[in-house]
Design an enzyme around this catalytic site. Sequence first.
Site: not given
Length: 354
Positions: A151, A167
């Site tokens: 990420e 997410k």
Amino acid sequence: MLDLPPLARFGDRVATGLADVTGDPAALDSTGFWAVAADYEGRLTCARFRDVRHEPVPAPAPGGWRGPGTGDWTSSLDRAAYTAGVRRIREHIAAGEVYQVNLCRVLSAPVAADADVDALSAVLARGNPAPYAGTIRLPEHGVEIATASPELFLRRQARTVESGPIKGTARTEAELLDKDHAENLMIVDLVRNDLGRVCTTGSVTVPDLCAVEKHPGLVHLVSSVRGELRPGAGWPDLLAAAFPAGSITGAPKSSARRIIDALETAPRGPYCGGLGWVDADRGTGELAVGIRTFWIDRPDRTPGAPAVLRFGAGAGITWDSDPDGEWQETELKAARLLAVASGTYEHGGEDLHA
């Protein structure tokens, strides 16, 4: 104390020759190449290196990394405590205090006193390659981190900044739920707001929304948020506005952090912090969110003293969350990485300890 020279490794970029260490983020707008490690709790370590070169991550050396036994891992929250935490967060959501909270647990296992995170990084590169893999080894400063992060927290190219919040996690794309998409949208809004605090009005955009990315053993929903820094804003402003990342706190961020503090029983440390590099001379930098991250903790920093390897795993909790399902998500995120670190994950039919 271990006789390991300071080192930073990000992809094929290796930095050696430590020149300076500071906790002042303004240094990142000065000169030189910096390795950056920001703990979730706020401790910032910026290390400037004199020598930077490009070379591939070396193959794991025989006996170079001796990980913990698979049965040696313990969790700061067991299944009962974690699922109880999920139910408590749903009560906060029902009360209108918060929309989403990322609930995490820290796993720990003893390792040899001579354990080296750079040797662990070589094993991770083979067993769990990641776009933001990195190593920061500063034993004298209590920073020994190996990350396989997927990420992007912050990327900066001159005045352009970008974040890539993740997410939504599942084994396959078909297993992603409506809840995963809703989680992602909530965090995109939060990140847009964070960057909007330091970017020129109207410059914040979302080039990608809920794109599916495949990573070893799982898939993620990933979005991109981009903006142009306002005149005079630099790294201190950017970190103050965006840290810690919204994807590992929740929304609203302030309420989510208060709930996290009440429910979690161990400090996150580098896990869920920010890890990466800044080239101040070129005005560029790339920090990852410190997920899929190991770090070595040496409570007694004397020669030969025991060391503890730690690793974090968490899940985003919303009103639609199933407590057992969220526990299983943390298990999914941890399983492959713990197997790699413990030497029991087989890659191409060959045991990583071979």
